[in-house]
Design a protein around this motif. Sequence first.
Motif, short mmCIF file in Angstrom:
data_model
loop_
_atom_site.label_atom_id
_atom_site.label_comp_id
_atom_site.label_asym_id
_atom_site.label_seq_id
_atom_site.Cartn_x
_atom_site.Cartn_y
_atom_site.Cartn_z
N MET A 1 7.74 3.40 10.60
CA MET A 1 6.29 3.63 10.73
C MET A 1 5.73 4.30 9.48
O MET A 1 4.61 4.00 9.06
CB MET A 1 5.98 4.48 11.98
CG MET A 1 5.96 3.68 13.28
SD MET A 1 4.84 2.25 13.33
CE MET A 1 3.25 2.99 12.98
N ASN A 2 6.48 5.21 8.88
CA ASN A 2 6.04 5.84 7.62
C ASN A 2 5.80 4.77 6.56
O ASN A 2 4.82 4.82 5.82
CB ASN A 2 7.08 6.85 7.12
CG ASN A 2 6.62 8.27 7.29
OD1 ASN A 2 5.44 8.57 7.31
ND2 ASN A 2 7.58 9.16 7.40
N GLY A 3 6.71 3.81 6.46
CA GLY A 3 6.56 2.74 5.48
C GLY A 3 5.38 1.84 5.78
O GLY A 3 4.61 1.47 4.88
N PHE A 4 5.21 1.49 7.04
CA PHE A 4 4.10 0.62 7.44
C PHE A 4 2.75 1.31 7.20
O PHE A 4 1.87 0.76 6.54
CB PHE A 4 4.28 0.24 8.92
CG PHE A 4 3.25 -0.72 9.44
CD1 PHE A 4 3.02 -1.94 8.82
CD2 PHE A 4 2.53 -0.42 10.58
CE1 PHE A 4 2.07 -2.83 9.32
CE2 PHE A 4 1.60 -1.30 11.09
CZ PHE A 4 1.36 -2.52 10.47
N CYS A 5 2.63 2.53 7.71
CA CYS A 5 1.39 3.27 7.51
C CYS A 5 1.16 3.57 6.03
O CYS A 5 0.03 3.51 5.55
CB CYS A 5 1.42 4.58 8.30
SG CYS A 5 1.34 4.38 10.09
N GLY A 6 2.23 3.91 5.32
CA GLY A 6 2.11 4.25 3.90
C GLY A 6 1.55 3.11 3.08
O GLY A 6 0.69 3.32 2.20
N ALA A 7 2.00 1.89 3.32
CA ALA A 7 1.49 0.74 2.58
C ALA A 7 -0.01 0.57 2.80
O ALA A 7 -0.77 0.34 1.86
CB ALA A 7 2.23 -0.54 2.99
N VAL A 8 -0.45 0.73 4.03
CA VAL A 8 -1.87 0.58 4.34
C VAL A 8 -2.68 1.74 3.78
O VAL A 8 -3.76 1.54 3.19
CB VAL A 8 -2.08 0.43 5.86
CG1 VAL A 8 -3.57 0.38 6.21
CG2 VAL A 8 -1.35 -0.81 6.38
N HIS A 9 -2.16 2.96 3.91
CA HIS A 9 -2.90 4.12 3.39
C HIS A 9 -3.01 4.10 1.87
O HIS A 9 -4.02 4.51 1.31
CB HIS A 9 -2.29 5.42 3.91
CG HIS A 9 -2.69 5.70 5.33
ND1 HIS A 9 -3.55 6.70 5.70
CD2 HIS A 9 -2.37 5.06 6.48
CE1 HIS A 9 -3.74 6.67 7.00
NE2 HIS A 9 -3.03 5.68 7.50
N ASP A 10 -1.99 3.59 1.20
CA ASP A 10 -2.07 3.45 -0.26
C ASP A 10 -3.17 2.47 -0.64
O ASP A 10 -3.90 2.67 -1.61
CB ASP A 10 -0.73 3.00 -0.85
CG ASP A 10 0.32 4.11 -0.81
OD1 ASP A 10 -0.04 5.29 -0.58
OD2 ASP A 10 1.52 3.78 -1.00
N PHE A 11 -3.30 1.40 0.15
CA PHE A 11 -4.39 0.45 -0.09
C PHE A 11 -5.74 1.13 0.08
O PHE A 11 -6.64 0.99 -0.75
CB PHE A 11 -4.30 -0.76 0.85
CG PHE A 11 -5.56 -1.58 0.83
CD1 PHE A 11 -5.83 -2.43 -0.24
CD2 PHE A 11 -6.50 -1.45 1.83
CE1 PHE A 11 -7.02 -3.15 -0.28
CE2 PHE A 11 -7.68 -2.17 1.80
CZ PHE A 11 -7.94 -3.02 0.74
N ILE A 12 -5.89 1.87 1.16
CA ILE A 12 -7.17 2.54 1.43
C ILE A 12 -7.51 3.52 0.31
O ILE A 12 -8.65 3.57 -0.16
CB ILE A 12 -7.15 3.23 2.82
CG1 ILE A 12 -7.07 2.16 3.93
CG2 ILE A 12 -8.36 4.14 3.01
CD1 ILE A 12 -6.77 2.71 5.30
N ASP A 13 -6.51 4.30 -0.13
CA ASP A 13 -6.74 5.23 -1.24
C ASP A 13 -7.18 4.49 -2.50
O ASP A 13 -8.11 4.90 -3.19
CB ASP A 13 -5.49 6.06 -1.53
CG ASP A 13 -5.18 7.07 -0.43
OD1 ASP A 13 -6.08 7.37 0.39
OD2 ASP A 13 -4.03 7.56 -0.39
N GLY A 14 -6.50 3.40 -2.81
CA GLY A 14 -6.85 2.60 -3.99
C GLY A 14 -8.23 1.98 -3.86
O GLY A 14 -9.00 1.92 -4.83
N ASN A 15 -8.56 1.54 -2.67
CA ASN A 15 -9.87 0.95 -2.42
C ASN A 15 -10.98 1.98 -2.63
O ASN A 15 -12.05 1.67 -3.16
CB ASN A 15 -9.93 0.38 -1.00
CG ASN A 15 -11.20 -0.38 -0.73
OD1 ASN A 15 -11.53 -1.32 -1.45
ND2 ASN A 15 -11.89 0.00 0.32
#
Length: 193
Positions: free
Chosen positions: A54-68
Amino acid sequence: MRADRKAPAVVAAAIGMAFALTGCAPDPAPQAMPPAPSAPSSSAADPAVTVTWMNGFCGAVHDFIDGNNKMPSASGETLEAIKKSTSDQLGHYATILGKTVDGLSALPAAPVPAGDTAKQDFLTKYTSARDKTVKAKADLDAAGKNDTAAQGRAVEGLIAAQKDTHGALDPVAAIVGSPELKTAAATAERCRP
């Protein structure tokens, strides 16, 4: 009824009783195949592995949101300047989408099937968005410097890509049907807002 008519029925019953008493049967009943070993139930998932996933799954999405949230805005006084800033914006978006696709692709198989379903759904959306963004940037960069229609198409491509990602911004909502993943998300550091 006559006695000679009852005899065959009485004889048949006596033979059936004899077989039953001796444990013999005229034809053995077909044996069912033993059930195939079933996949481990989702309740057998290791909690530590589930939290890591779950850390990996959420992390990938949160990194996108931060970059966005750090995406530059398109601006400029001339058509050439606006084209350049739009190209830069598309380039930034393509880069963060590419990282998200790579991050989701790198995840191992989920410890429960609901995780793989959510991962595949998000991966499909982010891949589609990335491809649309890369195409929009390439088309804009290839257009002439005074091609105002190319600018409009680039913006439409960005909007289409953003629509794809809007359905994949909440990784916890995507797994809410799985008690194991929901519990893991509650303790996974990268799943916190």
